[in-house]
Design an enzyme around this catalytic site. Structure first.
Site, PDB file in Angstrom:
ATOM      1  N   ASP A 100       0.889  -1.161   0.000  1.00 44.64           N
ATOM      2  CA  ASP A 100       0.000   0.000   0.000  1.00 44.64           C
ATOM      3  C   ASP A 100       0.930   1.214   0.000  1.00 44.64           C
ATOM      4  OD1 ASP A 100      -2.256   1.675   0.239  1.00 44.64           O
ATOM      5  OD2 ASP A 100      -2.079   1.678   2.419  1.00 44.64           O
ATOM      6  N   GLU A 118      -0.931  -1.220  -4.894  1.00 46.37           N
ATOM      7  CA  GLU A 118      -2.138  -0.433  -5.150  1.00 46.37           C
ATOM      8  C   GLU A 118      -1.852   0.574  -6.251  1.00 46.37           C
ATOM      9  OE1 GLU A 118      -5.143   0.822  -2.087  1.00 46.37           O
ATOM     10  OE2 GLU A 118      -4.259   2.756  -2.568  1.00 46.37           O
ATOM     11  N   ASP A 136      -2.572   1.093   7.076  1.00 44.73           N
ATOM     12  CA  ASP A 136      -1.725   0.878   5.900  1.00 44.73           C
ATOM     13  C   ASP A 136      -1.298  -0.596   5.804  1.00 44.73           C
ATOM     14  OD1 ASP A 136      -1.192   3.898   5.248  1.00 44.73           O
ATOM     15  OD2 ASP A 136      -0.728   3.643   7.376  1.00 44.73           O
TER      16      ASP A 136
END
Length: 184
Positions: free
Chosen positions: A7, A68, A141
């Protein structure tokens, strides 16, 4: 399949590693958050992130990396930092010779919760449940990175099998053409 999910973030970069196969529950291997000092020079922050991700790839030996995909935000400065961190994550995977796949936030949410519009709390709750954890991974996160890794195991594995099947068909077609057109 072992997957390292990232992430991306310049200040906080979530990293999660899971192992599993499509359609089955995954197993948690590890998770962490790589932090950089917002007051430090950008080049040093990116270098720190690169070194940390490279070490995590070497330590956990994933078979692939899921990152991501950066999406448009109203805050240009935030999206630029996220894009830079994302590029470092993609580079770390590619440098190790690993396949790297990117997923949009809505793809990850849909894979993990069943809804592309799930909020962070729902994603964290499902990651906790899917990995059979006693407590939610913190900070968010880390949970998001684990969700990316789970998404890749479930969706990326299917994508890889479809790509392999398409390659096999293309090879057979090319071999048939080289032999004079195949059937007579």
């Amino acid at each position: 399949m072992r997957v390292l999910g990232v992430d991306p973030g310049l200040t906080r970069c979530g990293v999660g590693v899971v192992e599993g196969v499509p359609g089955r529950p995954c197993t948690l291997i590890a998770y962490t958050v790589v932090r950089t000092d917002p007051s430090a020079d950008l080049s040093l922050r990116l270098l720190h992130l690169d070194r940390a991700l490279t070490e995590l790839v070497a330590e956990h030996r994933p078979e692939s990396v899921a990152v991501e995909r950066v999406f448009s935000q109203s805050n240009t400065r935030t999206v630029m930092g996220t894009a830079q961190a994302s590029a470092i994550a993609v580079l770390a995977g590619a440098r190790a010779g690993l396949p790297v796949q990117t997923y949009t936030p809505s793809e990850v949410k849909a894979a993990v919760t069943g809804s592309g519009r799930a909020d962070k709390d729902q994603v964290t709750a499902m990651v906790t449940r899917l990995l059979r954890l006693a407590a939610p991974p913190k900070p968010a996160d880390a949970a998001d990175a684990l969700a990316l890794a789970i998404c890749h195991v479930w969706r990326g594995g299917t994508r890889a099998r479809l790509a392999a099947a398409a390659d096999a068909v293309a090879r057979r077609t090319a071999a048939d053409a080289a032999r004079g057109g195949g059937r007579r």
